[in-house]
Design an enzyme around this catalytic site. Structure first.
Site, PDB file in Angstrom:
ATOM      1  N   ASP A  13       0.677  -1.672  -0.188  1.00 41.81           N
ATOM      2  CA  ASP A  13       0.285  -0.186  -0.037  1.00 41.81           C
ATOM      3  C   ASP A  13       0.508   1.529   0.267  1.00 41.81           C
ATOM      4  O   ASP A  13       0.647   2.424   0.233  1.00 41.81           O
ATOM      5  CB  ASP A  13      -1.336  -0.370   1.182  1.00 41.81           C
ATOM      6  N   LYS A  16       1.609   1.936  -5.015  1.00 42.46           N
ATOM      7  CA  LYS A  16       2.530   1.619  -6.114  1.00 42.46           C
ATOM      8  C   LYS A  16       2.219   1.894  -7.479  1.00 42.46           C
ATOM      9  O   LYS A  16       1.981   2.532  -9.119  1.00 42.46           O
ATOM     10  CB  LYS A  16       2.895   0.022  -6.504  1.00 42.46           C
ATOM     11  N   GLY A  40      -3.903  -4.980  -3.348  1.00 43.86           N
ATOM     12  CA  GLY A  40      -5.019  -3.618  -4.148  1.00 43.86           C
ATOM     13  C   GLY A  40      -4.163  -2.927  -4.383  1.00 43.86           C
ATOM     14  O   GLY A  40      -3.457  -2.130  -3.535  1.00 43.86           O
ATOM     15  N   HIS A  41      -4.783  -2.429  -5.876  1.00 47.34           N
ATOM     16  CA  HIS A  41      -4.075  -1.173  -6.537  1.00 47.34           C
ATOM     17  C   HIS A  41      -5.190  -0.098  -6.374  1.00 47.34           C
ATOM     18  O   HIS A  41      -6.074  -0.176  -6.549  1.00 47.34           O
ATOM     19  CB  HIS A  41      -3.214  -0.313  -7.342  1.00 47.34           C
ATOM     20  N   GLN A 223       1.961  -5.926  -3.129  1.00 46.96           N
ATOM     21  CA  GLN A 223       1.871  -6.365  -1.782  1.00 46.96           C
ATOM     22  C   GLN A 223       3.403  -4.986  -1.320  1.00 46.96           C
ATOM     23  O   GLN A 223       4.374  -4.369  -1.893  1.00 46.96           O
ATOM     24  CB  GLN A 223       2.038  -7.350  -0.904  1.00 46.96           C
TER      25      GLN A 223
END
Ligand code: IMP
Ligand code: MG
Length: 442
Positions: A13, A16, A40-41, A223
């Site tokens: 988080d 990225k 999750g992005h 991650q």
């Protein structure tokens, strides 16, 4: 020739997605190489705000090919949801390729993920519950089902029948759960296979040929590298094989390590973690915690809650001991420092420069959890800038205290900070050096 890897330098988080989004303009292939939809992005661009879990963040550039590589585990239902979400919002996915070697998250995986956490009791990791870990366990145990299997009815029937017999024994005998039925899984997963068939291909050859032609390939980590099985804060890590570390980029897409020419490490200007495990600089209560978690003082809408699970993230000060360690173990050549704006309200800001463990001053990652739990951060305190920086686009226009903060991090890590984000929008960034070219700002 040159591939570049973008990794998260902390526990995930770090932002990225926006860094990948920026660098992808110079690349022709953008590829995810590890993890699953535990990742999750968040990406904000002219079309709005998007949460992506499996599709590479390069998907918004229609002239690029996006690859979900062999190192990723895919929950087909989640991938199809993401594809539907993108297409319903006008984003074309005709440029998406999925590796036939990628492993599939099957219905037993999320069930086992949660049951395993319960069984572990005090050893629980705080997983995302997405089944990602158990899918990697099966990959390593050599009983995984791959995307290619979903496209071949005979192969899938045989594999499913035998695997399900095994998994039902595990579900009923070990966890005391009801068994799963063969036919509905068969029908559902064959249907997923048909829907995904247009995208599934031999991505190993595709990427290798692009590499041989000298095209720029961006390998998108998931991650953070402190969640790596080997070099992270074991056992509070994720199970990805290959890992999301920079070296995993080569394996998870099918290139050799010599193809990787640059590694961009994305680091948050402070630190967050979701799930259990040591975090020496964690702030567990009070105003500073609130300020970091709710993103007070920064750009609107940047509070620290998980993209995948919605969990509140643990927050803390920048830990330069860990940052230097991850920069070295990943060969980071360039740092992107994100969310500088979130520190704008603080009167003073702390950076951890060492730990005190018992009567020792330590500047390396503690080897055991007991040591990590005893590690007391030794802080350097720098003055805050206490003004809005979300509009700043040039280093020289940052308040001197903010520049001092960035420079101190750069000195402690020994790697240049080439990009600083000051807000979640695509344009809210300061690029001090073009990693493909040369100096822009000093
Ligand atoms: P798993 O990957 O779901 O098995 O979870 C293992 C650990 O990694 C847990 O602490 C999760 O919170 C953490 N984790 C997994 N994916 C992410 C991510 O994308 N961002 C932050 N933490 C993650
Ligand atoms: Mg995330």
């Amino acid at each position: 020739m040159p591939a570049i890897v973008v990794i998260g330098g902390q526990w995930g988080d770090e932002g990225k997605g926006r860094v990948v989004d920026f660098h992808s303009q110079y690349c022709s292939v953008i590829a995810r190489y590890s993890a699953g939809n535990n990742a999750g992005h968040t990406i904000i661009n002219e079309r709005g705000k998007f949460a992506l879990h499996l599709v590479p963040a390069g998907i918004f550039r229609s002239d690029k090919t996006c690859v979900i590589g062999n190192g990723v585990v895919i929950d087909p239902a989640k991938l199809l949801d993401e594809i539907d979400m993108l297409t319903s919002r006008g984003v074309s996915i005709s440029n998406l390729l999925i590796s036939q070697h990628a492993h599939v998250i099957m219905p037993w995986h999320p069930i086992i993920d949660r049951a395993e956490e319960t069984l572990k009791g005090d050893l629980a990791i705080g997983t995302t519950g997405t089944g990602t870990g158990p899918a990697f366990h099966d990959k390593v145990a050599r009983i995984g089902i791959r995307m290619a299997d979903l496209l071949d009815g005979d192969s899938f029937r045989w594999k499913l029948k035998n695997t399900l017999e095994y998994k039902n024994k595990v579900l009923t005998s070990l966890y005391g759960l009801p068994p799963l039925e063969y036919q509905p899984i068969l029908d559902t997963y064959l249907a997923y296979g048909e829907k995904l068939r247009p995208y599934v291909t031999d991505t190993l050859t595709f990427v290798q040929e692009a590499d041989a032609r000298g095209e720029m390939i961006l390998l998108e980590g998931a991650q953070g590298v402190l969640l790596d099985l080997d070099t992270g804060t074991y056992p509070y890590v994720t199970s990805s094989v290959p890992a999301s570390v920079a070296a995993g980029g080569a394996i998870g897409i099918g290139l050799g390590p010599t193809s990787i020419s640059r590694v961009v490490g994305v680091y948050k200007s402070y630190q967050t973690r979701v799930g259990n495990g040591p975090m020496p600089t964690e702030i567990t209560s009070g105003g500073d915690m609130e300020m970091l978690r709710e993103g007070l003082g920064g750009a609107a809408g940047t509070a620290e809650y998980g993209t995948t699970t919605g969990r509140a993230r643990r927050v803390g000060w920048f830990d330069s001991v860990l940052a230097k360690y991850t920069a070295r173990s990943n060969g980071v050549t360039s740092v992107a420092l994100t969310r500088l704006d979130s520190l704008s309200a603080f009167e003073s800001i702390k950076i951890c420069v060492a730990y005190e463990i018992g009567d020792q001053r330590v500047t390396t990652l503690p080897a055991t959890l007991t040591d990590a739990a005893r590690a007391k951060p030794i802080y350097e305190e720098l003055p805050g800038w206490q003004q809005d920086v979300t509009h700043v686009r040039h280093l020289a226009d940052l308040p001197p205290e903010a520049r001092q903060y960035v420079h101190r991090i750069q000195d402690l890590m020994g790697v240049p900070v080439d990009m600083i984000s000051v807000g979640p929008e695509r344009h809210q960034a300061i690029v001090t050096r073009d990693i493909f070219g040369g100096a822009i700002q000093s």
